[in-house]
Scaffold this motif. Structure first.
Motif, PDB file in Angstrom:
ATOM      1  N   SER A 194       0.840  -1.203   0.000  1.00  0.00           N
ATOM      2  CA  SER A 194       0.000   0.000   0.000  1.00  0.00           C
ATOM      3  C   SER A 194       0.873   1.250   0.000  1.00  0.00           C
ATOM      4  CB  SER A 194      -0.933  -0.014   1.212  1.00  0.00           C
ATOM      5  OG  SER A 194      -0.210  -0.053   2.407  1.00  0.00           O
ATOM      6  N   ASP A 195       0.718   2.011  -1.072  1.00  0.00           N
ATOM      7  CA  ASP A 195       1.442   3.285  -1.180  1.00  0.00           C
ATOM      8  C   ASP A 195       0.459   4.450  -1.244  1.00  0.00           C
ATOM      9  OD1 ASP A 195       0.362   2.829  -3.634  1.00  0.00           O
ATOM     10  OD2 ASP A 195       2.166   3.301  -4.805  1.00  0.00           O
ATOM     11  N   GLY A 196      -0.828   4.162  -0.981  1.00  0.00           N
ATOM     12  CA  GLY A 196      -1.821   5.236  -0.984  1.00  0.00           C
ATOM     13  C   GLY A 196      -2.041   5.854  -2.347  1.00  0.00           C
ATOM     14  N   ALA A 197      -1.739   5.084  -3.386  1.00  0.00           N
ATOM     15  CA  ALA A 197      -1.846   5.670  -4.729  1.00  0.00           C
ATOM     16  C   ALA A 197      -1.991   4.596  -5.797  1.00  0.00           C
ATOM     17  CB  ALA A 197      -0.587   6.488  -5.036  1.00  0.00           C
ATOM     18  N   PHE A 198      -2.577   5.001  -6.924  1.00  0.00           N
ATOM     19  CA  PHE A 198      -2.352   4.267  -8.167  1.00  0.00           C
ATOM     20  C   PHE A 198      -0.927   4.658  -8.553  1.00  0.00           C
ATOM     21  CE2 PHE A 198      -7.143   4.685  -9.085  1.00  0.00           C
ATOM     22  CZ  PHE A 198      -7.403   3.361  -8.762  1.00  0.00           C
ATOM     23  N   GLY A 199       0.033   4.014  -7.872  1.00  0.00           N
ATOM     24  CA  GLY A 199       1.406   4.505  -7.899  1.00  0.00           C
ATOM     25  C   GLY A 199       1.981   4.613  -9.296  1.00  0.00           C
TER      26      GLY A 199
END
Ligand code: TPP
Ligand code: MG
Length: 562
Positions: A474-479
């Motif tokens: 989980s990077d808190g993004a559509f990385g």
């Protein structure tokens, strides 16, 4: 012999039964023991026939019904089961929205040549095509289906069912394998009539073209820098590809679908970046069950390169450019003949072990310099996943790097969606792989974006006690999208940041095991516990920051025909 079986079957007196009963009996006669499904009124008679045939959700049911929380979950599970076993699998959904909800998975099954049978309901037979506004009606459902699969039909009577099931099963495994679909109207499922069983149809195999074998053997035998490219169509020809690679001292390039055909502890096994180097040097390429997409579209060809294509799809070899030699059919028998013919022509070859080890060491250094964060977690997974454990990738930073650098040791132990590369396929596909192969651990990796496409299926994993291990980075993004916007669109960020649940609390709320880890070492310990647990799913969240870009190792420059 299937013909004799059919003669015996036809000699038997017809038995009166419903279309649904005839379909269930035929599916069972073809060895299908599981239906991934989401029921509804159009298919009530079909589900009742499953129940009457001893079907149910219990593990020891005569025909297992694995129900999901969304139709895409059912279809992806059938896909994962088909890919992990190499055998046909089936799913059943209601028409209209049910079919369309399963659409991305059916599309992916087509792209991955996976034998997935879609059993799709329909509005009442006499109402089809009249626009009367029946529940779940969609215009030209048969036409929509026909665009998604190569073989489809509608069952119109009990009498039709056994033959159409036999034809669907045959079609899924003939030529280039792939999905098939059977529709049946809601009133036809329950209709009773005389039924005669239909024996399984044999799979036609084109004769091996001996002239092409001789031409291929001559070219390969004389090659100075041979290269083999293995795609998904080589998965069942691992022994043959391995022997050819050794006889020719030819490296074997595989990227997504061909991983594990050659055990990647063998120094001859390479992925995309070394494959790119070797493509530039090669004089003869043997391409087995692959579109050769990256080499042909990006790396280029010229007159000094002879390409030998082996493909189950007769149209494939010359789609982009006419090859030097084309062999059409199942890879295994073709490569067996090639192995017999090759020694008479094969040059004496010095082992390339030292050269390949040196190349690997150099590439490993480059990969580590650029992609260290992803490689650390992938190494932790490889260290814990047994040799025959199955890894399911996703369209995420760790997934992209796994395609380049996660070592795969056996066929069918690396699942990747091929050219569809559809975000969100992974978790539910992995559930199907783990459901069908309970005896080995399966690990799915996802980003926080991809996981949430089918995270609801944690409920199905609990209900059916599927012991899948899922790692969510989980990077808190559509990385991936975010990085592209940063690097190529002046950092104008739009629609790429994500608001996530607390993944550990989320997993636990279903009753799953759920933990958060912060380092590769912690991931190893969590995986050990997860793989030991065989009665339910485990979710492992790994919070990560922005990841370095893998694209320089995937999209590489033209090296031939410049
Ligand atoms: C069905 C589908 N929709 C959209 C995309 C475009 N897409 C590719 S990668 C990506 C972001 C993935 O986000 P995440 O799963 O969190 O992985 P990350 O890149 O952050 O590691 C998107 C939206 C896609 N490949 N497939
Ligand atoms: Mg992400």
């Amino acid at each position: 012999m299937p013909q004799q079986q059919q003669a015996r079957a036809e000699a038997a007196a017809p038995v009166r039964m419903t279309t649904a009963e005839a379909t269930v009996a035929s599916l069972q006669a073809h060895g299908l023991d599981t239906i991934y499904a989401l029921p509804g009124v159009h298919n009530d008679a079909f589900f009742d026939a499953l129940a009457k045939a001893g079907g149910g959700t219990a593990r020891d049911a005569k025909i297992r019904v694995v129900h999901t929380r969304h139709e895409q979950g059912a279809a992806y599970m059938a896909l994962g089961a088909a890919l992990a076993t190499g055998k046909p699998q089936a799913y059943s959904v209601v028409p209209g929205p049910g079919l369309l909800n399963s659409g991305a998975a059916l599309l992916t099954a087509y792209a991955m040549n996976a034998p997935v049978l879609a059993l799709i309901g329909q509005i009442p037979q006499d109402a089809i095509g009249r626009g009367l506004g029946f529940l779940h009606e969609v215009r030209d459902q048969a036409g929509i289906i026909a665009r998604l699969v190569d073989w489809s039909a509608r069952i119109k009577s009990p009498h039709d069912a056994p033959r159409l099931v036999a034809e669907a099963m045959q079609a899924m495994c003939t030529g280039r394998p792939g999905p098939a679909a059977l529709e049946c109207a809601m009133d036809v499922w329950g209709r009773t009539g005389p039924v005669t069983p239909h024996a399984p149809l044999s799979i036609p195999e084109p004769p091996v073209d001996e002239d092409a074998i001789a031409a291929a053997a001559k070219r390969l035998g004389a090659a100075q820098r041979p290269l083999i490219v293995a795609g998904g169509g080589a998965q069942d020809a691992s022994a043959e590809v391995t022997q050819l690679a050794h006889l020719l001292q030819a490296p074997v390039l595989s990227y997504r679908r061909g991983r594990g055909v050659l055990d990647e502890r063998d120094p001859l096994a390479v992925t995309l970046p070394l494959g790119h180097e070797l493509w530039a040097e090669a004089d003869v390429v043997l391409a087995v069950g692959t579109h050769l997409h990256y080499p042909l579209q990006q790396w280029g060809i010229d007159r000094d390169l002879a390409i030998i294509r082996v493909d189950a799809d007769a149209d494939e070899p010359a789609r982009f450019a006419k090859p030097a030699v084309a062999l059409v059919g199942n890879a295994k028998p073709i490569l067996r003949r090639l192995l017999e013919a090759l020694p008479a022509h094969n040059a004496k070859r010095a082992p390339r072990t030292a050269e390949m080890q040196e190349r690997h060491a150099r590439m490993q250094k480059r990969l580590e310099q650029k992609l260290g964060p992803q490689l650390g977690y992938l190494a932790a997974i490889r260290a814990e996943l047994p040799e025959d454990g199955i890894f399911v990738d996703e369209v995420t930073q760790h997934g992209f790097v796994s395609r380049l650098a996660f070592p795969v040791y056996r066929p069918r132990t690396y699942i990747s969606p091929g050219y569809q590369d559809n975000l969100g396929y992974g978790f539910a596909t992995a559930l199907g792989a783990q459901d069908a192969r309970r005896e080995v651990p399966v690990v799915a990796i996802s980003g926080d974006g991809g996981f949430m496409f089918t995270a609801n299926e944690l409920a199905s994993a609990m209900a059916h006690r599927i012991p899948l291990t899922t790692i969510v980075f989980s990077d808190g993004a559509f990385g991936n999208v975010r990085r592209t916007q940063e690097e190529r669109y002046g950092n104008r960020l739009i629609a790429c940041d994500l608001t996530n649940p607390d993944f550990v609390a989320f997993g636990k709320s279903f009753g799953a095991e759920a933990v958060r880890v912060q380092t590769p070492e912690e991931l190893r310990a969590a995986l050990r516990r997860a793989f030991a647990r065989r009665d339910g799913p485990t979710l492992i969240e790994v919070p990560v920051g922005p990841m370095p870009s893998p694209w320089e190792f995937i999209h590489m420059k033209r090296v031939r025909g410049i």
